[in-house]
Write an enzyme that holds these catalytic residues in place. Structure first.
Site, PDB file in Angstrom:
ATOM      1  N   ASP A   1      12.714  15.288  -0.951  1.00 15.16           N
ATOM      2  CA  ASP A   1      12.964  14.571  -2.195  1.00 15.16           C
ATOM      3  C   ASP A   1      13.424  15.567  -3.259  1.00 15.16           C
ATOM      4  OD1 ASP A   1      13.115  12.355  -3.815  1.00 15.16           O
ATOM      5  OD2 ASP A   1      11.030  12.460  -4.458  1.00 15.16           O
TER       6      ASP A   1
ATOM      7  N   HIS B   1       4.689  13.963  -7.060  1.00 14.50           N
ATOM      8  CA  HIS B   1       4.263  12.888  -6.171  1.00 14.50           C
ATOM      9  C   HIS B   1       2.743  12.750  -6.230  1.00 14.50           C
ATOM     10  CE1 HIS B   1       8.087  13.620  -3.559  1.00 14.50           C
ATOM     11  NE2 HIS B   1       8.337  12.883  -4.631  1.00 14.50           N
TER      12      HIS B   1
ATOM     13  N   SER C   1       6.062  18.268  -5.236  1.00 15.43           N
ATOM     14  CA  SER C   1       5.213  17.449  -4.371  1.00 15.43           C
ATOM     15  C   SER C   1       4.028  18.307  -3.945  1.00 15.43           C
ATOM     16  CB  SER C   1       6.024  16.927  -3.169  1.00 15.43           C
ATOM     17  OG  SER C   1       5.277  16.026  -2.398  1.00 15.43           O
TER      18      SER C   1
END
Length: 324
Positions: free
Chosen positions: A133, A41, A14
């Protein structure tokens, strides 16, 4: 008897992940035989430039993943914007299934599908990022006998995602991003020792199905919690897990406890700003009414302004708590 190798890599990143992924692919050898599936992401509305970046950064070709493609070794596949990337029956699948932890593409759906499809041949890699995540997905890979790799938090531009992974899984390897490419090459080159088949996992099967929007009834999701889903407002069900549970709504939006708390905090702040706006408008309208000779509205204006001041202090305190 065919010798198995760890030849399917799932990497998730991310914030700060572009730098980490560039370092990872730069360390892979030109003849690397494994396939690398990547989720970063990215904003849903913007096409990802990551395939071009990774192609320039290392010896392997990188390309946007295409639905239905057969996975081939020596290639880096990148999840496109606004689609989960999954591995099913040796083929790539792109899904616009429910967001997980507020993201599509999400890291956990990829990791779960790779755990289910590849088992002991899977390698999960968690890189730089915020929130958590990938932690639950990495646990799924570990539970199926796969190998887990986490970027050293001290090496990550944003260490929270690697830290969350390390709090969830006893990682097989912790390394700086520049060392992960050579590590993957060594892992893939080493034949897997014979090991037990972990057998079917109904929960993992059902969660991969949720990423594909297959029908799913509430009794197969988990226990009702009384919490609302930040994405759709539906009720959340708790899925038991170690060390922390996770949450899903009926349509499949999924949240870790940390992501759910963050989303609840954002919703709370948004509601407070809306309340502050309403109070300021009430105070202004009441003062206009009082200026027109209706003095009884003056006290209403003063009460609204006092309440607005209290809300401002509360918003400031909440912001200070989050920053700390």
């Amino acid at each position: 008897m065919t010798t198995e190798h760890r030849d399917l890599v799932a990497a998730g990143a991310s914030a700060g992940g572009v730098e980490a992924l560039r370092a990872l692919v730069a360390g892979l050898p030109a003849g690397y035989p494994g396939a690398v599936l990547v989720v970063l992401h990215v904003p849903r509305a913007a096409p990802s430039a990551l395939p071009a970046i990774l192609s320039r950064s290392g010896p392997l070709p990188a390309a946007p993943a295409r639905d239905g493609d057969l996975v081939r070794g020596g290639t880096v596949y990148v999840a496109p914007a606004d689609h989960h990337l999954l591995l099913l029956d040796g083929h790539l699948r792109l899904s616009r299934g429910p967001a997980e932890n507020g993201h599509r593409p999400g890291i956990d759906p990829l990791f779960r599908s790779v755990a289910r499809a590849a088992g002991r041949r899977a390698i999960g890699v968690v890189l730089s990022g915020a929130r958590d995540d990938g932690a639950a997905g990495l646990a799924a890979i570990a539970s199926r006998g796969g190998t887990t790799v986490v970027q050293d938090p001290e090496d990550a531009l944003h260490p929270w995602m690697p830290r969350a992974a390390l709090e969830t899984v006893v990682a097989d390897h912790i390394a700086p991003a520049a060392a992960i490419g050579p590590l993957l090459a060594a892992l893939t080159a080493t034949p897997l020792a014979p090991g037990p088949d972990p057998g079917p996992d109904p929960l993992l099967d059902s969660e991969v199905a949720m990423s594909e929007l297959f029908p799913m009834t509430s009794d197969r999701i988990g226990t009702p919690t009384g919490f609302g889903c930040p994405s759709c407002g539906g009720g959340l069900f708790q899925i038991e897990g170690k060390p922390l549970p996770r949450f899903r709504c009926r349509v499949g939006h999924a949240w870790s406890p940390e992501s759910l708390l963050d989303e609840q905090a954002e919703a709370l702040e948004s509601a407070l700003w809306m309340a502050l706006r309403a109070l300021k408008e009430k105070a202004e309208l009441s003062r206009r009414m009082a200026a027109g000779g209706r003095e009884r509205y003056l006290s209403a204006a003063e009460d609204a302004e006092a309440a607005a001041g209290t809300l401002r202090e509360l918003i400031a305190r909440l912001g200070a708590t989050a920053a700390g």
